[in-house]
Write a protein that holds these residues in place. Structure first.
Motif, PDB file in Angstrom:
ATOM      1  N   VAL A   1     -46.610   1.970  63.077  1.00  0.00           N
ATOM      2  CA  VAL A   1     -45.483   2.071  62.166  1.00  0.00           C
ATOM      3  C   VAL A   1     -46.046   2.266  60.758  1.00  0.00           C
ATOM      4  O   VAL A   1     -46.981   1.580  60.363  1.00  0.00           O
ATOM      5  CB  VAL A   1     -44.623   0.781  62.206  1.00  0.00           C
ATOM      6  N   VAL A   2     -45.477   3.209  60.013  1.00  0.00           N
ATOM      7  CA  VAL A   2     -45.892   3.386  58.621  1.00  0.00           C
ATOM      8  C   VAL A   2     -45.345   2.206  57.839  1.00  0.00           C
ATOM      9  O   VAL A   2     -44.126   1.997  57.769  1.00  0.00           O
ATOM     10  CB  VAL A   2     -45.362   4.719  58.051  1.00  0.00           C
ATOM     11  N   GLU A   3     -46.248   1.419  57.301  1.00  0.00           N
ATOM     12  CA  GLU A   3     -45.831   0.208  56.606  1.00  0.00           C
ATOM     13  C   GLU A   3     -45.145   0.543  55.285  1.00  0.00           C
ATOM     14  O   GLU A   3     -44.006   0.192  55.068  1.00  0.00           O
ATOM     15  CB  GLU A   3     -47.037  -0.701  56.396  1.00  0.00           C
ATOM     16  N   HIS A   4     -45.866   1.207  54.395  1.00  0.00           N
ATOM     17  CA  HIS A   4     -45.296   1.605  53.107  1.00  0.00           C
ATOM     18  C   HIS A   4     -45.838   2.983  52.747  1.00  0.00           C
ATOM     19  O   HIS A   4     -47.047   3.181  52.737  1.00  0.00           O
ATOM     20  CB  HIS A   4     -45.679   0.631  51.993  1.00  0.00           C
ATOM     21  N   SER A   5     -44.935   3.890  52.441  1.00  0.00           N
ATOM     22  CA  SER A   5     -45.353   5.206  51.954  1.00  0.00           C
ATOM     23  C   SER A   5     -44.297   5.749  51.015  1.00  0.00           C
ATOM     24  O   SER A   5     -43.120   5.364  51.081  1.00  0.00           O
ATOM     25  CB  SER A   5     -45.588   6.179  53.110  1.00  0.00           C
ATOM     26  N   LEU A   6     -44.729   6.622  50.137  1.00  0.00           N
ATOM     27  CA  LEU A   6     -43.834   7.289  49.213  1.00  0.00           C
ATOM     28  C   LEU A   6     -44.177   8.771  49.237  1.00  0.00           C
ATOM     29  O   LEU A   6     -45.334   9.145  49.044  1.00  0.00           O
ATOM     30  CB  LEU A   6     -43.996   6.738  47.796  1.00  0.00           C
ATOM     31  N   GLU A   7     -43.178   9.588  49.519  1.00  0.00           N
ATOM     32  CA  GLU A   7     -43.363  11.039  49.556  1.00  0.00           C
ATOM     33  C   GLU A   7     -42.523  11.648  48.447  1.00  0.00           C
ATOM     34  O   GLU A   7     -41.326  11.385  48.340  1.00  0.00           O
ATOM     35  CB  GLU A   7     -42.925  11.597  50.908  1.00  0.00           C
ATOM     36  N   ILE A   8     -43.188  12.446  47.618  1.00  0.00           N
ATOM     37  CA  ILE A   8     -42.506  13.101  46.514  1.00  0.00           C
ATOM     38  C   ILE A   8     -42.614  14.605  46.728  1.00  0.00           C
ATOM     39  O   ILE A   8     -43.716  15.148  46.768  1.00  0.00           O
ATOM     40  CB  ILE A   8     -43.127  12.709  45.161  1.00  0.00           C
ATOM     41  N   THR A   9     -41.470  15.256  46.907  1.00  0.00           N
ATOM     42  CA  THR A   9     -41.429  16.711  47.043  1.00  0.00           C
ATOM     43  C   THR A   9     -40.640  17.272  45.863  1.00  0.00           C
ATOM     44  O   THR A   9     -40.157  16.513  45.024  1.00  0.00           O
ATOM     45  CB  THR A   9     -40.767  17.143  48.369  1.00  0.00           C
ATOM     46  N   GLN A  10     -40.476  18.589  45.833  1.00  0.00           N
ATOM     47  CA  GLN A  10     -39.699  19.191  44.747  1.00  0.00           C
ATOM     48  C   GLN A  10     -38.231  18.808  44.837  1.00  0.00           C
ATOM     49  O   GLN A  10     -37.534  18.799  43.830  1.00  0.00           O
ATOM     50  CB  GLN A  10     -39.861  20.702  44.763  1.00  0.00           C
ATOM     51  N   ASP A  11     -37.761  18.493  46.048  1.00  0.00           N
ATOM     52  CA  ASP A  11     -36.341  18.202  46.241  1.00  0.00           C
ATOM     53  C   ASP A  11     -36.011  16.724  46.403  1.00  0.00           C
ATOM     54  O   ASP A  11     -34.917  16.294  46.063  1.00  0.00           O
ATOM     55  CB  ASP A  11     -35.819  18.936  47.486  1.00  0.00           C
TER      56      ASP A  11
ATOM     57  N   ARG B   1     -38.895  10.095  48.965  1.00  0.00           N
ATOM     58  CA  ARG B   1     -38.638   9.346  50.195  1.00  0.00           C
ATOM     59  C   ARG B   1     -39.605   8.157  50.257  1.00  0.00           C
ATOM     60  O   ARG B   1     -40.809   8.320  50.221  1.00  0.00           O
ATOM     61  CB  ARG B   1     -38.842  10.249  51.399  1.00  0.00           C
ATOM     62  N   TYR B   2     -39.017   6.964  50.371  1.00  0.00           N
ATOM     63  CA  TYR B   2     -39.818   5.740  50.504  1.00  0.00           C
ATOM     64  C   TYR B   2     -39.631   5.184  51.909  1.00  0.00           C
ATOM     65  O   TYR B   2     -38.498   5.071  52.394  1.00  0.00           O
ATOM     66  CB  TYR B   2     -39.384   4.698  49.464  1.00  0.00           C
ATOM     67  N   THR B   3     -40.730   4.863  52.554  1.00  0.00           N
ATOM     68  CA  THR B   3     -40.697   4.278  53.899  1.00  0.00           C
ATOM     69  C   THR B   3     -41.248   2.858  53.836  1.00  0.00           C
ATOM     70  O   THR B   3     -42.343   2.637  53.324  1.00  0.00           O
ATOM     71  CB  THR B   3     -41.536   5.121  54.881  1.00  0.00           C
TER      72      THR B   3
ATOM     73  N   THR C   1     -35.707   5.471  52.872  1.00  0.00           N
ATOM     74  CA  THR C   1     -34.722   5.640  51.815  1.00  0.00           C
ATOM     75  C   THR C   1     -35.035   6.940  51.091  1.00  0.00           C
ATOM     76  O   THR C   1     -36.149   7.136  50.620  1.00  0.00           O
ATOM     77  CB  THR C   1     -34.777   4.477  50.806  1.00  0.00           C
ATOM     78  N   ASP C   2     -34.038   7.838  51.014  1.00  0.00           N
ATOM     79  CA  ASP C   2     -34.182   9.127  50.342  1.00  0.00           C
ATOM     80  C   ASP C   2     -33.385   9.150  49.057  1.00  0.00           C
ATOM     81  O   ASP C   2     -32.315   8.548  48.968  1.00  0.00           O
ATOM     82  CB  ASP C   2     -33.669  10.269  51.226  1.00  0.00           C
ATOM     83  N   LEU C   3     -33.903   9.883  48.090  1.00  0.00           N
ATOM     84  CA  LEU C   3     -33.201  10.096  46.840  1.00  0.00           C
ATOM     85  C   LEU C   3     -33.507  11.524  46.394  1.00  0.00           C
ATOM     86  O   LEU C   3     -34.669  11.928  46.371  1.00  0.00           O
ATOM     87  CB  LEU C   3     -33.693   9.092  45.794  1.00  0.00           C
TER      88      LEU C   3
END
Length: 150
Positions: free
Chosen positions: A75-85, A88-90, A96-98
């Protein structure tokens, strides 16, 4: 621009120790202040047991993750993905998406613990403990989310 940040095992341990310390300090200050100003007695042994137990609980979770959260079912414990659009925090599989266009502010919340808060115009937010990621990752996250103005 796609950036993905993952929390390392070492940073998980550091984060848990710092968070536990902050909560223990808040607990101790609250209890001792209450005993002084409201004149009620404190049984210090219970306070010490609770504080020690909280640290043990946090380290037990860390040990469980090290031993059992491995392999293909990890399981992904903590990650943050930042794209142009999107941002997303896991958090242990809870995503959670914003939308980037919805971001109103990027702040630090200080009390009762230090949290990184990305607030959306719609009222939605992504919030995670400040020490979830290491200092280099935090700097990169801030640079990616807060554009520099000339």
């Amino acid at each position: 621009m796609n950036k993905v940040f993952f929390q390392s095992r070492t940073q998980d341990a550091v984060s848990r120790i710092i968070q536990s310390s902050i909560y223990a300090i808040v607990l101790l200050v609250t209890c001792y202040s209450g005993s002084i100003f409201l004149d009620f007695p404190i049984n210090e042994i219970y306070l010490k047991i609770y504080t020690f137990g909280f640290f043990v609980f946090q380290m037990a979770i860390f040990t469980w993750l090290v031993l059992f959260n491995t392999g293909g079912d990890k399981v992904v414990e903590h990650s943050l993905e930042i794209t142009q659009d999107k941002v997303r925090y896991t958090d242990f599989g809870d995503v959670t998406d914003l939308d980037r266009s919805d971001i109103k502010s990027v702040n630090l919340k200080i009390f009762p613990s230090i949290n990184f808060v990305i607030l959306g115009l719609s009222g939605r937010k992504i919030e995670f403990p400040y020490f979830t990621f290491n200092s280099e990752q935090r700097r990169s996250i801030r640079q990616a989310l807060v554009p520099r103005r000339c």
